[in-house]
Design an enzyme around this catalytic site. Structure first.
Site, short mmCIF file in Angstrom:
data_model
loop_
_atom_site.label_atom_id
_atom_site.label_comp_id
_atom_site.label_asym_id
_atom_site.label_seq_id
_atom_site.Cartn_x
_atom_site.Cartn_y
_atom_site.Cartn_z
N CYS A 262 0.87 -1.19 0.11
CA CYS A 262 0.14 0.30 -0.01
C CYS A 262 0.76 1.26 -0.08
CB CYS A 262 -1.06 -0.08 1.20
SG CYS A 262 -2.07 -1.14 0.99
N HIS A 263 2.05 1.32 1.06
CA HIS A 263 2.61 2.69 1.03
C HIS A 263 4.00 2.44 1.13
CE1 HIS A 263 -1.68 3.53 2.39
NE2 HIS A 263 -1.24 4.56 1.67
N GLY A 264 4.57 1.21 1.07
CA GLY A 264 5.70 0.91 0.84
C GLY A 264 6.70 0.50 2.23
#
Length: 208
Positions: A164-166
């Protein structure tokens, strides 16, 4: 689970700082990483009854056939719990990862029982028992077990990547520095009933 919302149909990297660019490259490489993790063997498990899950009852798991390098996923209180039988190489990677971690000593006490506040975050060094939910916005990380993966950099020791956001985590569920996730993955209360039986959701200090 959280859902990632993206705006616009394209992006450019011309004015993005190096740290941001590295995150974009890592996230863009998730597909390739997921493809490679297909080589990692997984084991399925019979889940407890719906009534037991609703009540948040402890979950007893047979780990007798879980081989080194295999990961078992079970459900406890509606959450995925990973049980990873770490190989010697995975255990060696824990030490390598420490300089890159935000909390290598597991100092946030709420993220694990006292018996898991150690370098392996476990009761048995080989066995990782951790809730597979990113501490940023609740996505479920994916396996990124291959060391040195091009999408994550030559110094990548292996572990987990949140698509999703690393956010990235090592083989003990410890979060890497400068990532959106604020803390390590949570270790649930658990105990070993025997060499082959694991109880998740209960230990000597609690009954639930």
């Amino acid at each position: 689970m959280s859902h990632c919302m993206c705006h616009g149909n394209s992006f450019t990297t011309g004015n993005i700082d190096p740290a941001r660019r590295q995150w974009i490259i890592a996230t863009a490489g998730v597909g390739g990483i997921l493809g490679m993790t297909a080589l990692i063997p997984f084991v399925s498990s019979l889940l407890p009854s719906e009534r037991a899950l609703a009540a948040g009852a402890p979950v007893e798991v047979d780990i007798g056939r879980l081989q080194a390098g295999e990961m078992l996923v079970v459900e406890w209180r509606g959450k995925p719990v990973w049980i990873l039988n770490r190989t010697p190489e995975m255990l060696a990677a824990l030490k390598k990862a420490e300089p890159m971690l935000a909390d290598p000593a597991s100092r946030v006490a709420s993220q694990q029982p006292e018996y898991a506040a150690n370098p392996t975050r476990s009761r048995v060094p080989e066995m990782l028992v951790v809730i597979g939910i990113c501490t940023h916005l609740g996505c479920s990380p994916s396996n990124a077990f291959t060391p040195g993966d091009p999408a994550l950099g030559a110094d990548w020791p292996g572990g987990f990547l949140c698509p999703c956001h690393g956010s990235t985590f090592d083989f003990a569920g410890r979060v890497f520095k400068n990532k959106p996730a604020p803390t390590n993955l949570e270790v649930p209360p658990h105990q070993y009933l025997s060499d082959t039986r694991l109880l998740i959701g209960s230990d000597e200090a609690s009954k639930t």
